[in-house]
Design a protein around this motif. Structure first.
Motif, PDB file in Angstrom:
ATOM      1  N   ASP A  77       0.836  -1.206   0.000  1.00  5.89           N
ATOM      2  CA  ASP A  77       0.000   0.000   0.000  1.00  5.89           C
ATOM      3  C   ASP A  77       0.866   1.249   0.000  1.00  5.89           C
ATOM      4  OD1 ASP A  77      -2.598  -1.292   0.154  1.00  5.89           O
ATOM      5  OD2 ASP A  77      -2.042  -1.854   2.195  1.00  5.89           O
ATOM      6  N   ALA A  78       2.095   1.123   0.467  1.00 14.78           N
ATOM      7  CA  ALA A  78       3.059   2.230   0.474  1.00 14.78           C
ATOM      8  C   ALA A  78       4.453   1.637   0.468  1.00 14.78           C
ATOM      9  CB  ALA A  78       2.861   3.117   1.694  1.00 14.78           C
ATOM     10  N   LEU A  79       5.399   2.434   0.017  1.00 16.07           N
ATOM     11  CA  LEU A  79       6.764   1.967  -0.162  1.00 16.07           C
ATOM     12  C   LEU A  79       7.743   2.997   0.400  1.00 16.07           C
ATOM     13  CD1 LEU A  79       8.371  -0.331  -1.608  1.00 16.07           C
ATOM     14  CD2 LEU A  79       8.216   1.032  -3.689  1.00 16.07           C
ATOM     15  N   ILE A  80       8.729   2.507   1.106  1.00 14.76           N
ATOM     16  CA  ILE A  80       9.859   3.324   1.551  1.00 14.76           C
ATOM     17  C   ILE A  80      11.077   2.714   0.881  1.00 14.76           C
ATOM     18  CG2 ILE A  80      11.238   4.090   3.519  1.00 14.76           C
ATOM     19  CD1 ILE A  80       8.664   3.369   5.246  1.00 14.76           C
ATOM     20  N   ALA A 107       1.421   2.650  -9.878  1.00 14.49           N
ATOM     21  CA  ALA A 107       0.719   3.904 -10.150  1.00 14.49           C
ATOM     22  C   ALA A 107      -0.087   4.337  -8.929  1.00 14.49           C
ATOM     23  CB  ALA A 107      -0.202   3.744 -11.361  1.00 14.49           C
ATOM     24  N   GLY A 108       0.175   5.542  -8.472  1.00 14.55           N
ATOM     25  CA  GLY A 108      -0.530   6.091  -7.328  1.00 14.55           C
ATOM     26  C   GLY A 108      -0.040   5.608  -5.980  1.00 14.55           C
ATOM     27  N   MET A 109       0.970   4.744  -5.955  1.00 13.86           N
ATOM     28  CA  MET A 109       1.463   4.216  -4.680  1.00 13.86           C
ATOM     29  C   MET A 109       2.241   5.306  -3.929  1.00 13.86           C
ATOM     30  SD  MET A 109       3.924   0.950  -3.823  1.00 13.86           S
ATOM     31  CE  MET A 109       2.827  -0.243  -4.577  1.00 13.86           C
ATOM     32  N   PRO A 110       1.930   5.519  -2.655  1.00 18.71           N
ATOM     33  CA  PRO A 110       2.705   6.465  -1.854  1.00 18.71           C
ATOM     34  C   PRO A 110       4.118   5.931  -1.620  1.00 18.71           C
ATOM     35  CG  PRO A 110       0.559   6.019  -0.850  1.00 18.71           C
ATOM     36  CD  PRO A 110       0.754   5.012  -1.945  1.00 18.71           C
ATOM     37  N   VAL A 111       5.113   6.814  -1.789  1.00 22.08           N
ATOM     38  CA  VAL A 111       6.516   6.403  -1.688  1.00 22.08           C
ATOM     39  C   VAL A 111       7.328   7.487  -0.979  1.00 22.08           C
ATOM     40  CG1 VAL A 111       8.606   5.799  -3.000  1.00 22.08           C
ATOM     41  CG2 VAL A 111       6.373   5.073  -3.834  1.00 22.08           C
ATOM     42  N   VAL A 112       8.218   7.055  -0.094  1.00 20.78           N
ATOM     43  CA  VAL A 112       9.247   7.932   0.475  1.00 20.78           C
ATOM     44  C   VAL A 112      10.574   7.506  -0.119  1.00 20.78           C
ATOM     45  CG1 VAL A 112      10.581   8.475   2.557  1.00 20.78           C
ATOM     46  CG2 VAL A 112       8.109   8.552   2.632  1.00 20.78           C
ATOM     47  N   LEU A 113      11.358   8.490  -0.549  1.00 21.35           N
ATOM     48  CA  LEU A 113      12.656   8.254  -1.177  1.00 21.35           C
ATOM     49  C   LEU A 113      13.778   8.575  -0.198  1.00 21.35           C
ATOM     50  CD1 LEU A 113      11.878  10.110  -4.520  1.00 21.35           C
ATOM     51  CD2 LEU A 113      11.620   7.663  -4.047  1.00 21.35           C
ATOM     52  N   ALA A 138       4.636   6.682 -11.920  1.00 21.32           N
ATOM     53  CA  ALA A 138       3.479   7.491 -11.510  1.00 21.32           C
ATOM     54  C   ALA A 138       3.147   7.278 -10.033  1.00 21.32           C
ATOM     55  CB  ALA A 138       2.257   7.217 -12.394  1.00 21.32           C
ATOM     56  N   ALA A 139       4.197   7.052  -9.246  1.00 21.55           N
ATOM     57  CA  ALA A 139       4.023   6.917  -7.800  1.00 21.55           C
ATOM     58  C   ALA A 139       3.748   8.295  -7.213  1.00 21.55           C
ATOM     59  CB  ALA A 139       5.286   6.318  -7.180  1.00 21.55           C
ATOM     60  N   HIS A 140       3.095   8.313  -6.058  1.00 23.26           N
ATOM     61  CA  HIS A 140       2.856   9.563  -5.338  1.00 23.26           C
ATOM     62  C   HIS A 140       3.964   9.704  -4.300  1.00 23.26           C
ATOM     63  CE1 HIS A 140      -1.700   9.636  -6.378  1.00 23.26           C
ATOM     64  NE2 HIS A 140      -0.926   9.870  -7.400  1.00 23.26           N
ATOM     65  N   ILE A 184      -9.118   6.911  -1.917  1.00 21.48           N
ATOM     66  CA  ILE A 184      -9.316   6.774  -3.365  1.00 21.48           C
ATOM     67  C   ILE A 184      -9.569   5.313  -3.730  1.00 21.48           C
ATOM     68  CG2 ILE A 184      -8.158   6.950  -5.610  1.00 21.48           C
ATOM     69  CD1 ILE A 184      -6.798   9.503  -4.517  1.00 21.48           C
ATOM     70  N   GLY A 185      -8.776   4.411  -3.133  1.00 19.42           N
ATOM     71  CA  GLY A 185      -8.951   2.982  -3.392  1.00 19.42           C
ATOM     72  C   GLY A 185     -10.317   2.475  -2.945  1.00 19.42           C
ATOM     73  N   ALA A 186     -10.804   2.966  -1.811  1.00 20.68           N
ATOM     74  CA  ALA A 186     -12.127   2.550  -1.327  1.00 20.68           C
ATOM     75  C   ALA A 186     -13.213   3.082  -2.250  1.00 20.68           C
ATOM     76  CB  ALA A 186     -12.339   3.055   0.102  1.00 20.68           C
TER      77      ALA A 186
END
Length: 190
Positions: A77-80, A107-113, A138-140, A184-186
């Motif tokens: 659901d999210a990526l670091i 696409a649209g996945m929340p990500v911290v870099l 297209a990650a967020h 958004i997913g819901a």
């Protein structure tokens, strides 16, 4: 009967080929801070969790550990993400893992870099290399990224107050992106 929503699955992925590593400590610290802000299901992976054979594989030939890593990234659901900086860029095998990831799943996945490196001249790798890579997907991306040099961490902990502040800000931003993503997913599922 009400169905209890599942905890958000957060994957923290360190592109370091060794353990222990500052990169793993950094992505785990972002995950821990996010976990302090909200309940999550956090899993931390290292590049070495992909097992041998990653560099020579095609998607259909991935060794089972590497296939599990890619599936975990695609199912998050999210990526670091974090990479050590080599020769002014992200680690080659770090990038190779993302060569296997289906762009539609990111696409649209929340990500911290995040990134770690040997000095300040490596700090822009996050903005000049990682942001374009995850922009392709297209990650967020959280607006705040985190870079840590060798003097910013000790014994697996962030010791620099400015890096710690950036890490905290990135976790807050990821929490907000995760909330928006789940709404958004819901809505899309309804």
């Amino acid at each position: 009967m009400s169905v209890k929503p599942s905890l958000p699955r957060v994957v923290a992925f360190s592109g370091s080929a060794k353990r222990p590593s500052r990169t793993r400590d950094l992505v785990a610290a972002v995950g821990a801070e996010l976990g302090r802000l909200r309940r999550i299901d956090l899993t931390v992976y290292d590049l070495i969790d992909a097992g041998p054979g990653l560099g020579a594989a095609l998607r259909e030939d991935l060794p089972l550990p590497a296939a599990h890593l890619v599936a975990a990234i695609e199912g998050a659901d999210a990526l670091i993400v974090g990479t050590p900086v080599y020769q002014g860029g992200y680690a080659g095998l770090f990038k190779h893992v993302f060569d296997f990831v289906d762009p539609a799943k990111m696409a649209g996945m929340p990500v911290v870099l995040t990134a770690t490196g040997g000095g300040l001249r490596h700090a822009l790798v996050v903005e000049h290399s990682l942001r374009p890579l995850f922009g392709f997907f297209a990650a967020h991306m959280a607006p705040t990224s985190v870079y840590a040099g060798p003097d910013d961490m000790a014994d697996g902990r962030i010791t620099d107050v400015l890096v710690a502040a950036r890490l905290a800000a990135a976790a807050v931003e990821l929490a907000a992106l995760l909330d928006v993503s789940r709404v958004i997913g819901a809505g899309a599922a309804a």
